[in-house]
Design an enzyme around this catalytic site. Structure first.
Site, mmCIF file in Angstrom:
data_model
loop_
_atom_site.group_PDB
_atom_site.id
_atom_site.type_symbol
_atom_site.label_atom_id
_atom_site.label_comp_id
_atom_site.label_asym_id
_atom_site.label_seq_id
_atom_site.Cartn_x
_atom_site.Cartn_y
_atom_site.Cartn_z
ATOM 1 C CD GLU A 75 -3.116 -0.880 0.215
ATOM 2 O OE1 GLU A 75 -3.146 0.190 -0.442
ATOM 3 O OE2 GLU A 75 -3.972 -1.773 0.085
ATOM 4 C CE LYS A 114 -8.080 5.573 2.269
ATOM 5 N NZ LYS A 114 -7.948 4.316 3.006
ATOM 6 C CD GLU A 158 -14.116 3.829 -4.605
ATOM 7 O OE1 GLU A 158 -14.362 2.983 -5.459
ATOM 8 O OE2 GLU A 158 -13.608 3.564 -3.495
ATOM 9 C CG ASN A 182 -10.284 1.181 -5.378
ATOM 10 O OD1 ASN A 182 -10.186 0.606 -4.302
ATOM 11 N ND2 ASN A 182 -11.327 1.938 -5.682
ATOM 12 C CG HIS A 227 -10.324 -6.236 -4.337
ATOM 13 N ND1 HIS A 227 -11.136 -5.125 -4.330
ATOM 14 C CD2 HIS A 227 -9.492 -6.095 -3.278
ATOM 15 C CE1 HIS A 227 -10.803 -4.353 -3.308
ATOM 16 N NE2 HIS A 227 -9.811 -4.913 -2.666
ATOM 17 C CG HIS A 265 -5.579 -6.233 0.916
ATOM 18 N ND1 HIS A 265 -6.531 -6.267 -0.088
ATOM 19 C CD2 HIS A 265 -5.221 -4.933 1.067
ATOM 20 C CE1 HIS A 265 -6.743 -5.032 -0.520
ATOM 21 N NE2 HIS A 265 -5.973 -4.201 0.159
#
Length: 362
Positions: free
Chosen positions: A185, A229, A239, A247, A254, A267
């Protein structure tokens, strides 16, 4: 303590980055005008490390605390787990002024937030993330939810926390694999918004373990990621547009997670795979240079994250799974694709043959 203010039309809250901050949780919450009832939600592993300290901090500040541990793992991120939280809330007579506190990673945060969003149509919620991934991403922005067997986070709600408390010291007990997952991330933020952060990480010899990061670099990672963020969420809470860039790597990521039953890859590993795929799609479509893709690939490899698809997954299954992604609009899959380090674009004009080609290469 470094504090980032996230301003939203209906609510503002602080993201506090504070070494040793777990001991100050009760004090920080006491300034938020919350009710005295607290339900602390964690998992057995995290609670063993930090649960008693958190309870002591809350009780010393005058809160009435009950706790409950959910099983650890993405496979438990289900409505059945949420029902357990409802039962505990009912047993403890949680009222509308009560607060659910999430002590754990993204799974605990998402589930606790969803339970808080839906118990009595919404009660207070505080995030105390204990993984790098949840610190820089999952705990910020109010996305909550659980998985459906056919897709990740298909059931959920937006429910903003009253406070996010990040204590970097808890990362010392984080398993190495989970630390690497969080780095995915962080790399994402570098690609979508912060070329300077990306370059900082390139200068570090190793990024695969907590011990190889200096305190200064870790602080930069946390502050810059949380600020990125917060900036995006403050401009687009639910969103409608800009927030979709968060994303990056998640579209194919995903699908990989759900097709492996949330057991083969975690993840962050799935996001790393998804970023490699998105970067190659961007190269094939002429949106960014191969040299930039090579830089991204090298940085992902430096973190020890995977860059290839798990052998258990069929390519056609991934393509089919993309159609159940919650970002699909009018039957078209939206991709976040990079144009240069620090800049991405949102598009639904990615030919299916290009997707097949990239996946076959991986």
């Amino acid at each position: 303590m470094h504090t980032i203010r996230l301003n939203l039309p209906q609510q503002a809250y602080d993201i506090a980055i504070a070494p040793g901050g777990i001991a100050k949780l009760g004090e920080l919450m006491s300034h938020l005008h919350l009710g005295k009832q607290v339900l602390l939600v964690s998992n057995p592993t995290v609670f063993q490390h930090y649960g008693e300290n958190v309870i002591a901090s809350l009780e010393n500040a005058g809160f009435d605390v009950n706790s409950y541990n959910l099983p650890d793992g993405e496979q438990y991120k289900t409505l059945a787990s949420i029902e357990k939280l409802y039962n505990i809330a009912l047993e403890n007579h949680l009222e509308r002024a009560a607060t659910m506190v999430a002590l754990g990673g993204g799974v605990i945060g998402d589930m606790t937030g969803f339970a808080a969003a839906t118990w009595l149509r919404g009660i207070n919620f505080v995030q105390v993330p204990t993984t790098l991934l949840s610190m820089v991403d999952a705990a910020i922005g109010g996305k909550t939810g659980v998985n459906h067997p056919q897709g990740k986070n298909l059931i959920g709600a937006f429910h903003q926390p009253k406070l996010v408390l990040i204590d970097p010291q808890v990362l010392q007990t984080l398993p190495e694999r989970e630390f690497r997952a969080g780095m995915a991330e962080v790399i994402k933020y570098g690609v979508i918004r912060d070329a300077e952060l990306f370059a900082m990480m390139e200068q570090c010899d190793r990024l695969d373990q907590f011990q190889y990061l200096s305190k200064n670099l870790l602080q930069e990672i946390l502050v810059r990621s949380c600020q990125a963020k917060a900036d995006v969420v403050s401009k687009d809470e639910k969103e409608a547009g800009l927030r979709a860039i968060l994303n990056y790597g998640h579209t194919i990521g995903h699908a990989v997670e759900s097709l492996t039953g949330y057991r083969i890859v975690n993840h962050g590993e799935a996001v790393a795979i998804g970023m490699v795929a998105a970067g190659q799609l961007a190269v094939n479509l002429g949106l960014w240079e191969q040299a930039a893709q090579d830089r991204q690939l090298a940085l992902i490899q430096k973190t020890g994250l995977p860059t290839q698809l798990p052998t258990e997954i069929e390519i056609n299954a991934i393509v089919d799974a993309l159609q159940t992604d919650k970002k699909v609009k009018a039957g078209k899959v939206r991709f976040i694709l990079p144009t240069k380090i620090g800049v991405v674009t949102i598009t639904d004009q990615v030919p299916s043959e290009q997707i097949h080609q990239v996946l076959q290469q991986m």
